[in-house]
Write an enzyme that holds these catalytic residues in place. Sequence first.
Site, short mmCIF file in Angstrom:
data_model
loop_
_atom_site.label_atom_id
_atom_site.label_comp_id
_atom_site.label_asym_id
_atom_site.label_seq_id
_atom_site.Cartn_x
_atom_site.Cartn_y
_atom_site.Cartn_z
N HIS A 57 13.84 -1.52 1.78
CA HIS A 57 12.44 -1.38 1.59
C HIS A 57 12.08 0.05 0.87
O HIS A 57 12.42 0.90 1.66
CB HIS A 57 11.58 -1.57 2.76
CG HIS A 57 10.12 -1.43 2.45
ND1 HIS A 57 9.40 -2.68 2.63
CD2 HIS A 57 9.20 -0.63 1.96
CE1 HIS A 57 8.38 -2.37 2.36
NE2 HIS A 57 8.01 -1.12 1.89
N HIS A 59 10.14 2.42 -2.77
CA HIS A 59 9.21 2.31 -3.64
C HIS A 59 9.73 3.17 -5.02
O HIS A 59 9.54 4.35 -4.85
CB HIS A 59 7.72 2.90 -3.35
CG HIS A 59 7.12 1.77 -2.33
ND1 HIS A 59 6.21 0.77 -2.76
CD2 HIS A 59 7.42 1.67 -1.29
CE1 HIS A 59 5.86 0.16 -1.82
NE2 HIS A 59 6.44 0.31 -0.79
N GLN A 152 -0.23 -3.82 -4.99
CA GLN A 152 -0.46 -2.62 -4.30
C GLN A 152 -1.91 -2.72 -3.97
O GLN A 152 -2.47 -2.26 -2.85
CB GLN A 152 -0.30 -1.27 -4.94
CG GLN A 152 -0.90 -0.09 -4.26
CD GLN A 152 0.12 0.36 -3.13
OE1 GLN A 152 1.21 0.80 -3.26
NE2 GLN A 152 -0.53 0.05 -1.83
N HIS A 210 4.65 -6.63 2.34
CA HIS A 210 4.05 -5.44 3.14
C HIS A 210 3.05 -6.10 4.05
O HIS A 210 2.19 -6.72 3.59
CB HIS A 210 3.32 -4.48 2.19
CG HIS A 210 3.93 -3.38 1.70
ND1 HIS A 210 4.90 -3.87 0.74
CD2 HIS A 210 4.14 -2.15 1.79
CE1 HIS A 210 5.45 -2.74 0.04
NE2 HIS A 210 5.08 -1.67 0.92
N GLU A 213 0.39 -3.42 7.83
CA GLU A 213 0.89 -2.20 8.03
C GLU A 213 -0.44 -1.48 8.18
O GLU A 213 -1.18 -0.93 7.64
CB GLU A 213 1.10 -1.42 6.57
CG GLU A 213 1.63 -0.03 6.92
CD GLU A 213 2.05 0.49 5.47
OE1 GLU A 213 2.23 -0.20 4.42
OE2 GLU A 213 2.59 1.63 5.27
N ASP A 309 11.44 3.61 2.35
CA ASP A 309 9.90 3.17 2.01
C ASP A 309 9.59 4.32 0.88
O ASP A 309 9.41 3.82 -0.23
CB ASP A 309 8.97 3.53 3.07
CG ASP A 309 7.61 2.60 2.88
OD1 ASP A 309 7.54 1.94 1.88
OD2 ASP A 309 6.71 2.74 3.49
N TRP A 315 2.75 9.33 -0.64
CA TRP A 315 2.77 8.87 1.10
C TRP A 315 3.66 9.78 1.75
O TRP A 315 3.40 9.78 2.93
CB TRP A 315 3.03 7.68 1.00
CG TRP A 315 2.29 6.51 0.24
CD1 TRP A 315 0.99 6.17 0.91
CD2 TRP A 315 2.42 5.90 -1.06
NE1 TRP A 315 0.29 5.17 -0.03
CE2 TRP A 315 1.12 5.17 -1.08
CE3 TRP A 315 3.25 6.14 -1.92
CZ2 TRP A 315 0.95 4.51 -2.18
CZ3 TRP A 315 3.02 5.32 -3.05
CH2 TRP A 315 1.80 4.45 -3.21
FE FE2 Z 1 6.44 0.13 1.41
#
Ligand code: FE2
Length: 426
Positions: A57, A59, A152, A210, A213, A309, A315
């Site tokens: 997982h 990005h 997203q 996702h 979350e 991630d 993030w």
């Molecule tokens: Fe993610």
Amino acid sequence: MLDLIVRNANLPDGSKGQDIAIKDGGIAEIAPAIKGEAAREIDATGRLVTPPFVDSHFHMDSTLSLGQPRLNESGTLLEGIALWGELKPHLTVEAIKQRALELCQWSIARGTLAIRSHVDICDDRLLAVSALLEVREEVKPWIDLQLVAFPQDGYLRSPTAVDNLKRALDMGVDVVGGIPHFERTMSDGAASVKALCEIAAERGLRIDMHCDESDDPLSRHVETLAAETRRLGLEGRVTGSHLTSMHSMDNYYVSKLIPLIAEAGLHAVPNPLINITLQGRHDTYPKRRGMTRVKELMAAGVNVAFGHDCIMDPWYSLGSHDMLEVASMGLHVAQMTGVAEMCSAFDAVTANGASVMGLDNYGLEPGCNADFVILQAADPIEALRLKPARLFVVRRGRIIAETPPVESRLTLGEERASVDFSRPIL
Ligand code: FE2
């Protein structure tokens, strides 16, 4: 004549003194004291040889963009999403590719040779899709890169996401994504799960959403995901990523939910570094950890893998794509400090991730691809403890990265000594 022999290796299953013979990019034999000659020999000297690390997982479209156009002041998930929205209009294919390829070099150096990356499809230009499809081809000799079409801003919430997701799949993106907890209502979330599962079933693709979350214990889209998986016969092909709301759910409800997840053959991918930093942000004290129920899912027979991630993006400001750091955080947060539990945490960044991605010929068995990492550690638990040097990273029998052993030398008065962090195993 063999291409390569690795001698005197410890394997993740606990076996010691094993030789690994490699021919034509594959593992020909694993046994003690293999006879025969090879073009190259490596003496592992009792160190751990593991199949490559897998990040199931990630990005890659946002990675290494830290500070563009500004830093995330609150450090929260929602400011991160807003910040990514500010950056998107300024993205170019070249910039995304450059950052992604740099990240891939970090990955290779850390022995991470398989990555599943979500790619945002809510920008109508689909620049990130174009860029990462090119990256997938360019890194193929070294990394198995799988792409997920990720809405997203919400599959139903974002005005053009339904069309964009279809376009991204037509362009060659591998997996169907989703984000049901980010839709405007619970019913929209459930409707998005249903629609996306049907698309995957029609196209014969895997799914990775996702899912939940959130710290909201009533965010229960994983229930719909599991039910749709069974309805459409997608068992083994569907992943619920994050699943953080499960941390906060009522125990009675979870006692019903986990068997449903297990029956649906759902894979679960928590992301320990991110979950522990982004969840619980509305709490005062005590603060929830926000990571899903890893031990309980594993005990029910659910395949659980850990993902990284984010690395240096809106993030998360940290990280170097070291999956041992991820596994270490995961076992701490989940309190998995028993011996078997620590070994499970190691599996969560190797074999379990390969299962999520459906990788063929992964593992240390005759007939598997000759892909492995030799670590400066004796076994998986020492690897988790030390996060040691990846001495050799091998792909299809070829050494693609080397890192010299780390050694610290002390000069204390007249005495000189080197520090050895290894200890006898119980
Ligand atoms: Fe993610």
